[in-house]
Design a protein around this motif. Structure first.
Motif, short mmCIF file in Angstrom:
data_model
loop_
_atom_site.label_atom_id
_atom_site.label_comp_id
_atom_site.label_asym_id
_atom_site.label_seq_id
_atom_site.Cartn_x
_atom_site.Cartn_y
_atom_site.Cartn_z
N ALA A 142 0.82 -1.21 0.00
CA ALA A 142 0.00 0.00 0.00
C ALA A 142 0.85 1.26 0.00
O ALA A 142 0.43 2.30 -0.52
CB ALA A 142 -0.94 0.00 1.21
N THR A 143 2.03 1.17 0.60
CA THR A 143 2.92 2.34 0.62
C THR A 143 4.13 2.16 -0.30
O THR A 143 4.71 3.15 -0.75
CB THR A 143 3.42 2.63 2.05
OG1 THR A 143 4.05 1.46 2.58
CG2 THR A 143 2.25 3.03 2.95
N LEU A 144 4.51 0.92 -0.60
CA LEU A 144 5.64 0.68 -1.49
C LEU A 144 5.24 0.80 -2.96
O LEU A 144 6.06 1.10 -3.82
CB LEU A 144 6.24 -0.71 -1.24
CG LEU A 144 6.84 -0.93 0.16
CD1 LEU A 144 7.26 -2.38 0.33
CD2 LEU A 144 8.01 0.00 0.39
N GLY A 145 3.96 0.52 -3.24
CA GLY A 145 3.45 0.66 -4.61
C GLY A 145 3.59 -0.54 -5.51
O GLY A 145 2.89 -0.66 -6.50
N SER A 146 4.56 -1.43 -5.22
CA SER A 146 4.79 -2.65 -6.00
C SER A 146 4.92 -2.43 -7.50
O SER A 146 4.29 -3.13 -8.30
CB SER A 146 3.68 -3.67 -5.72
OG SER A 146 3.72 -4.08 -4.38
N ALA A 187 -1.63 -3.12 -5.00
CA ALA A 187 -1.18 -2.13 -4.03
C ALA A 187 -2.24 -1.04 -3.83
O ALA A 187 -2.48 -0.59 -2.70
CB ALA A 187 0.13 -1.50 -4.48
N ALA A 188 -2.88 -0.64 -4.92
CA ALA A 188 -3.90 0.40 -4.83
C ALA A 188 -5.09 -0.07 -3.98
O ALA A 188 -5.64 0.70 -3.19
CB ALA A 188 -4.38 0.79 -6.22
N PRO A 212 1.09 -6.90 6.11
CA PRO A 212 2.25 -7.79 5.97
C PRO A 212 3.18 -7.31 4.86
O PRO A 212 2.77 -6.68 3.89
CB PRO A 212 1.62 -9.14 5.58
CG PRO A 212 0.16 -9.01 5.90
CD PRO A 212 -0.15 -7.56 5.71
N GLY A 213 4.45 -7.66 5.03
CA GLY A 213 5.42 -7.45 3.96
C GLY A 213 5.51 -8.71 3.11
O GLY A 213 4.51 -9.36 2.82
N MET A 214 6.73 -9.08 2.74
CA MET A 214 6.95 -10.27 1.92
C MET A 214 6.82 -11.51 2.81
O MET A 214 7.68 -11.78 3.65
CB MET A 214 8.34 -10.22 1.29
CG MET A 214 8.60 -11.35 0.34
SD MET A 214 7.53 -11.34 -1.12
CE MET A 214 8.12 -9.88 -1.98
N ILE A 215 5.73 -12.24 2.64
CA ILE A 215 5.45 -13.42 3.45
C ILE A 215 5.53 -14.67 2.57
O ILE A 215 5.04 -14.67 1.44
CB ILE A 215 4.06 -13.32 4.10
CG1 ILE A 215 3.91 -11.98 4.84
CG2 ILE A 215 3.84 -14.49 5.06
CD1 ILE A 215 4.93 -11.72 5.92
N GLY A 235 9.20 -6.80 8.34
CA GLY A 235 10.63 -7.02 8.42
C GLY A 235 11.47 -5.79 8.20
O GLY A 235 12.66 -5.88 7.89
N GLY A 236 10.86 -4.61 8.33
CA GLY A 236 11.61 -3.36 8.17
C GLY A 236 11.39 -2.66 6.85
O GLY A 236 11.88 -1.54 6.64
N ARG A 237 10.67 -3.28 5.92
CA ARG A 237 10.41 -2.64 4.63
C ARG A 237 9.26 -1.63 4.76
O ARG A 237 8.35 -1.82 5.55
CB ARG A 237 10.02 -3.67 3.58
CG ARG A 237 11.20 -4.55 3.16
CD ARG A 237 10.85 -5.41 1.99
NE ARG A 237 10.75 -4.61 0.77
CZ ARG A 237 10.18 -5.03 -0.36
NH1 ARG A 237 9.64 -6.23 -0.40
NH2 ARG A 237 10.12 -4.26 -1.42
#
Length: 254
Positions: free
Chosen positions: A152-156, A164-165, A193-196, A252-254
């Motif tokens: 949602a914030t990284l945009g992918s 992401a939107a 969640p981040g990369m799971i 995980g910090g991303r």
């Protein structure tokens, strides 16, 4: 549809959409261990849903499984009706059902994929929230946890900006609905969640995506579904009684 025969009780009753695999399945098992009875919604894989239900029952909880497409209003109503009829009043909702479509740039993404991602990730989330709000407002209490994403914030970019939107929309929904339902005694939060490491990446076309992403994660590894389930369980618990409108990032910090 199947349900265990355990005697009804005053235990929390939580609806989990997309509960057959990945984060949803881990959440069902974690909540069962913490005293919740579960209504597990799944869209297609009945075998996986029953495996998860068996694990829930092994933890001493009741579980009803319901085939449901959360983008269909009648299916959502049927899910909540089954939960109430077979388990008792719904006290919690985990809005976990979600799809990405194939990985790729927006210019290469079909309109069919865009519509499906919007229908499940946003409309489905709204429909479930609406029904949960109706039921919980009548009781004067309840908790909703929407599953967002660090996307949602990284945009992918290059992967799925459309996904992401929809997750950014889920964050806005969480914040607005928490303010709307707070006076009714209902808390609304989200986990991002981040990369799971789940089957979602294989479904999207890259089964090794979580492993290859590890180098770009400050903690040096992808997350695991039970780690997300822990965050969800906390937000549903009494320990989070003064938490609403929060988007808890577990990435995980991303």
């Amino acid at each position: 549809m199947a349900v265990s025969s355990t005697t009804p009780s005053s235990r929390p009753v939580t609806v989990v959409t997309g509960g057959s695999r990945g984060i949803g399945a881990a959440t069902c098992v974690r909540l069962a261990s913490e005293g919740h009875d579960l209504a597990l919604g799944f869209v297609s894989n009945a075998e996986a849903a029953e495996r998860t239900a068996a694990a829930v029952r092994a933890a001493g909880a009741r579980c009803v499984t319901v085939r449901v497409d959360t983008a269909v209003e009648a299916d959502v109503e049927r899910l909540f009706d089954a939960a109430a009829a077979q388990l008792g009043p719904v006290t919690g909702l985990v809005n976990n059902a979600g799809v990405t479509g194939p990985l790729g740039r927006l210019v290469d993404t079909s309109t069919e994929t865009l519509r499906r991602v919007l229908d499940v990730n946003l409309l489905g989330c709204l429909l479930c929230c609406r029904r949960a709000a109706k039921d919980m407002t009548a009781r004067g209490s309840g908790a909703i946890v929407n599953i967002s994403s660090a996307a949602a914030t990284l945009g992918s970019p290059g992967d799925f900006v459309h996904y992401a939107a929809t997750k950014a929309a889920a964050d806005a929904l969480t914040i607005g609905l928490s303010k709307e339902l707070g006076p009714d005694g209902i808390r609304v939060n989200a986990v991002a969640p981040g990369m799971i490491d789940t089957e979602m990446h294989a479904t999207a076309g890259d089964p090794d995506r979580a492993a290859t992403a590890a180098a770009g994660i400050p903690l040096g590894r992808p997350g695991a579904a039970p780690e997300i389930a822990s965050a969800i369980a906390w937000l549903l618990s009494g320990e989070a009684s003064y938490v609403t409108g929060a988007v808890l990032r577990v990435a995980g910090g991303r």
